[in-house]
Design an enzyme around this catalytic site. Structure first.
Site, PDB file in Angstrom:
ATOM      1  N   SER A   1       0.859  -1.187   0.000  1.00 44.51           N
ATOM      2  CA  SER A   1       0.000   0.000   0.000  1.00 44.51           C
ATOM      3  C   SER A   1       0.887   1.227   0.000  1.00 44.51           C
ATOM      4  O   SER A   1       2.083   1.154   0.326  1.00 44.51           O
ATOM      5  CB  SER A   1      -0.882  -0.003   1.257  1.00 44.51           C
ATOM      6  OG  SER A   1      -1.496   1.249   1.476  1.00 44.51           O
TER       7      SER A   1
ATOM      8  N   TYR B   1      -3.052  -1.399   9.854  1.00 47.02           N
ATOM      9  CA  TYR B   1      -2.955  -1.544   8.397  1.00 47.02           C
ATOM     10  C   TYR B   1      -1.574  -1.108   7.912  1.00 47.02           C
ATOM     11  O   TYR B   1      -0.923  -1.816   7.131  1.00 47.02           O
ATOM     12  CB  TYR B   1      -4.047  -0.704   7.736  1.00 47.02           C
ATOM     13  CG  TYR B   1      -4.121  -0.843   6.235  1.00 47.02           C
ATOM     14  CD1 TYR B   1      -4.820  -1.890   5.654  1.00 47.02           C
ATOM     15  CD2 TYR B   1      -3.510   0.080   5.398  1.00 47.02           C
ATOM     16  CE1 TYR B   1      -4.904  -2.019   4.273  1.00 47.02           C
ATOM     17  CE2 TYR B   1      -3.574  -0.038   4.021  1.00 47.02           C
ATOM     18  CZ  TYR B   1      -4.285  -1.088   3.460  1.00 47.02           C
ATOM     19  OH  TYR B   1      -4.353  -1.207   2.097  1.00 47.02           O
TER      20      TYR B   1
END
Length: 255
Positions: free
Chosen positions: A145, A158
């Site tokens: 990400s 995350y």
């Protein structure tokens, strides 16, 4: 050049391949000729994805599995090898997010995100490795990400999982290069998916801030990942390993 990107005769596993970025990558690989295994927990959604992929002229099946569970992963690998006789490509795409500041995240929430995003990549890669090695090599693509690069107050678990994905990618790339297995990561930016639609509801002004910072002037979409996935799955990337490639419309290069 077509031969460099030809995936005919190859078998690709895509975890979380029944929607969003995962399905976009699966479509790209199918268009290049690869047979596809869609791994997910939502059987109805997976069957819809398989119908989409099969319409592109390849064989596609679905395997229901919790990829954070060691036994499920072992059964999934066994099912794929039984059905196809080989595995050539593994895309570790399954993911989730819980948006809370660090002082509010509960241990159970932390573990859920880490296990889904990072532990699953470890389990699937470890289980697939002997099959890839026996085939003479293969490709593993881990989905990180932009939060593998940036900090984010609203997504500590995350961000930790996606930072870990990059380092895990590098470790596997070093370890498995002698086996002709290339391991790379893709780092999506702001992509229009179910996860980011939820984020736009939770974070005021997010949509406009993303557009203002992104040189390409738009949010990404799932189709933006078919090409990069095909490249990293194909002979064209045989001398590319251990990389983490942003696919973000230029978001990460802006000051």
């Amino acid at each position: 050049m077509a031969g460099h990107f030809d995936l005919r005769g190859k078998v690709a596993i895509v975890t979380g391949g029944n929607g969003g970025i995962g399905l976009g990558m699966a479509r790209g690989l199918a268009d290049a000729g690869a047979d596809i295994v869609v791994v997910g927990r939502n059987e109805a959604k997976s069957q819809t994805a398989v119908a989409d992929l099969a319409a592109r002229g390849v064989r596609a099946i679905t395997v229901r599995a919790d990829v954070s569970n060691k036994d499920d992963v072992a059964a999934m690998i066994a099912r794929v090898t039984e059905s196809f006789g080989r595995i050539d490509i593994l895309i570790n795409n399954a993911g989730t997010n819980i948006r809370k500041p660090p002082d509010v995240v509960e241990l159970e929430e932390w573990r859920e995100v880490i296990d889904t995003n990072l532990t699953s990549a470890f389990l699937c890669s470890k289980a697939a490795y002997p099959v890839l090695k026996a085939n003479g090599g293969g490709k593993i693509i881990n989905i990180g990400s932009m939060l593998s690069i940036f900090g984010a107050s609203f997504a500590p678990a995350y961000a930790a999982s996606k930072g870990g994905i990059v380092q895990y990618t590098r470790a596997c790339a070093c370890a498995w290069a002698p086996d002709n297995i290339q391991v790379n990561a893709i780092l999506p930016g702001w992509i229009d998916t179910d996860l980011t639609r939820a984020a736009r509801k939770q974070i005021d002004g997010l949509h406009d801030r993303v557009l203002a910072r992104t040189p390409s002037g738009r949010w990404g979409n799932s189709d933006d990942f078919g090409g990069i996935a095909t490249f990293l799955s194909s002979p064209a990337s045989d001398f590319v390993t251990g990389t983490a490639i942003p696919v973000d419309g230029g978001y990460s290069i802006m000051a």
